[in-house]
Design a protein around this motif. Sequence first.
Motif, PDB file in Angstrom:
ATOM      1  N   LYS A 225       0.448  -1.550   0.165  1.00  0.00           N
ATOM      2  CA  LYS A 225       0.123  -0.035  -0.057  1.00  0.00           C
ATOM      3  C   LYS A 225       0.997   1.494   0.116  1.00  0.00           C
ATOM      4  O   LYS A 225       0.452   2.256  -0.719  1.00  0.00           O
ATOM      5  N   LYS A 226       2.048   0.869   0.777  1.00  0.00           N
ATOM      6  CA  LYS A 226       3.177   2.276   1.042  1.00  0.00           C
ATOM      7  C   LYS A 226       3.730   2.747  -0.870  1.00  0.00           C
ATOM      8  O   LYS A 226       3.303   3.910  -0.837  1.00  0.00           O
ATOM      9  N   ALA A 227       3.599   1.760  -1.349  1.00  0.00           N
ATOM     10  CA  ALA A 227       4.165   1.811  -2.655  1.00  0.00           C
ATOM     11  C   ALA A 227       3.390   2.397  -3.241  1.00  0.00           C
ATOM     12  O   ALA A 227       4.333   3.264  -4.278  1.00  0.00           O
ATOM     13  N   LYS A 228       2.885   1.799  -3.254  1.00  0.00           N
ATOM     14  CA  LYS A 228       1.372   2.138  -4.478  1.00  0.00           C
ATOM     15  C   LYS A 228       0.766   3.495  -4.447  1.00  0.00           C
ATOM     16  O   LYS A 228       1.227   4.394  -4.856  1.00  0.00           O
ATOM     17  N   ASN A 229       0.987   4.341  -3.035  1.00  0.00           N
ATOM     18  CA  ASN A 229       0.875   5.770  -3.071  1.00  0.00           C
ATOM     19  C   ASN A 229       1.938   6.368  -3.183  1.00  0.00           C
ATOM     20  O   ASN A 229       1.763   7.435  -3.729  1.00  0.00           O
ATOM     21  N   VAL A 230       3.366   5.978  -3.251  1.00  0.00           N
ATOM     22  CA  VAL A 230       4.530   6.665  -3.851  1.00  0.00           C
ATOM     23  C   VAL A 230       3.981   6.578  -4.390  1.00  0.00           C
ATOM     24  O   VAL A 230       4.649   7.747  -5.550  1.00  0.00           O
ATOM     25  N   LEU A 231       3.979   5.744  -5.301  1.00  0.00           N
ATOM     26  CA  LEU A 231       3.830   5.821  -7.536  1.00  0.00           C
ATOM     27  C   LEU A 231       2.849   5.955  -7.424  1.00  0.00           C
ATOM     28  O   LEU A 231       3.236   7.503  -8.656  1.00  0.00           O
ATOM     29  N   ASN A 232       1.400   6.471  -7.230  1.00  0.00           N
ATOM     30  CA  ASN A 232       0.982   7.593  -6.839  1.00  0.00           C
ATOM     31  C   ASN A 232       1.216   8.692  -7.329  1.00  0.00           C
ATOM     32  O   ASN A 232       1.189  10.225  -7.838  1.00  0.00           O
ATOM     33  N   SER A 233       1.870   9.070  -6.355  1.00  0.00           N
ATOM     34  CA  SER A 233       1.612  10.826  -6.022  1.00  0.00           C
ATOM     35  C   SER A 233       3.329  11.447  -6.749  1.00  0.00           C
ATOM     36  O   SER A 233       3.058  12.271  -7.140  1.00  0.00           O
ATOM     37  N   ILE A 234       4.113  10.115  -7.485  1.00  0.00           N
ATOM     38  CA  ILE A 234       5.112  10.712  -8.313  1.00  0.00           C
ATOM     39  C   ILE A 234       3.982  10.652  -9.360  1.00  0.00           C
ATOM     40  O   ILE A 234       4.851  12.448  -9.901  1.00  0.00           O
ATOM     41  N   VAL A 235       3.551  10.085  -9.342  1.00  0.00           N
ATOM     42  CA  VAL A 235       2.703  10.763 -11.206  1.00  0.00           C
ATOM     43  C   VAL A 235       1.791  11.806 -11.020  1.00  0.00           C
ATOM     44  O   VAL A 235       2.246  13.038 -11.773  1.00  0.00           O
ATOM     45  N   GLU A 236       1.381  11.544 -10.509  1.00  0.00           N
ATOM     46  CA  GLU A 236       0.378  12.969  -9.830  1.00  0.00           C
ATOM     47  C   GLU A 236       0.588  14.519 -10.045  1.00  0.00           C
ATOM     48  O   GLU A 236       0.005  15.288 -10.395  1.00  0.00           O
ATOM     49  N   ALA A 237       2.308  14.152  -9.726  1.00  0.00           N
ATOM     50  CA  ALA A 237       2.712  15.635  -9.510  1.00  0.00           C
ATOM     51  C   ALA A 237       3.509  15.677 -10.606  1.00  0.00           C
ATOM     52  O   ALA A 237       3.652  17.167 -10.855  1.00  0.00           O
ATOM     53  N   ASP A 238       4.060  15.302 -11.243  1.00  0.00           N
ATOM     54  CA  ASP A 238       4.326  15.662 -12.989  1.00  0.00           C
ATOM     55  C   ASP A 238       3.184  16.906 -13.731  1.00  0.00           C
ATOM     56  O   ASP A 238       2.150  15.537 -14.474  1.00  0.00           O
ATOM     57  N   GLU A 239       3.582  17.556 -14.064  1.00  0.00           N
ATOM     58  CA  GLU A 239       2.530  18.587 -14.579  1.00  0.00           C
ATOM     59  C   GLU A 239       2.090  18.170 -16.082  1.00  0.00           C
ATOM     60  O   GLU A 239       0.954  18.438 -17.026  1.00  0.00           O
ATOM     61  N   ARG A 240       3.116  17.207 -17.103  1.00  0.00           N
ATOM     62  CA  ARG A 240       2.832  16.934 -17.577  1.00  0.00           C
ATOM     63  C   ARG A 240       1.955  16.319 -18.859  1.00  0.00           C
ATOM     64  O   ARG A 240       1.481  15.434 -19.465  1.00  0.00           O
TER      65      ARG A 240
END
Length: 254
Positions: A172-187
């Motif tokens: 769950k932690k890894a999934k949340n981290v991955l989601n946060s990384i992708v969502e943070a990219d404005e492109r």
Amino acid sequence: MSILMALVVFLVGKWIVRRITNLLVSVLRKINGMDETLVKFLENIVYYILMIVVILAALSELGIETTSFMAILGAAGLAIGLALQGSLGNFASGVMIILFKPFKVGDVVTAAGVTGSVQEVSIFNTIMITPDNQKIIVPNSAITNDSITNINANPTRRVDLVVGIGYDDDIKKAKNVLNSIVEADERVLKEKGITVAVSELADSSVNFVVRAWVNTPDYWAVKFDLTETIKITFDNEGISIPYPQQDVHHHNQA
């Protein structure tokens, strides 16, 4: 009298041939995206074929037997066709590429085993520039006889990544981290959706699939940046990225 009739047939026939070829050129140029080289080539082919017919008709008015001429022309045409079989195949393929436009100049494609940017499409071959700036000339028949992948034909592309974590790590932690990384990219085009999901329980890792849509020009930059950011963030968060390994058990026999 026969000479006069032959001259009339030749002059009138030549005038008609020119009118026909001019009409053909006019029609071809109205076709959207028609290549000028192809127009000129077809104009010359039609002109000379029709002029041969006119000349044979004029010779017939002079009382000259034209059957033997037609036989010679037929044999010569067959010999030329066999000799230029490969070139004619490339020409036919070039016509298909120009008419049906599976790609255009500037597109990045994979065709005939070559990936590169299309620099020029001619009657017999297509010139491509590879990512490392090599110039490759590909015969058109090789392109049409193989599948064609037009990489940037559509305005958007999906970035697909596979990221593995260790079996002892928190999913769950890894999934949340991955989601946060992708969502943070404005492109990343958020409105098209982001997918982060466990895709496989592999031999040495739990694999996530990460999918995000981007504008086609941003594809490689986003893919490289996400890959780097995931590694750095996982290191900071204490999430491992395992490498393939095997446990070897040795048994002593008495």
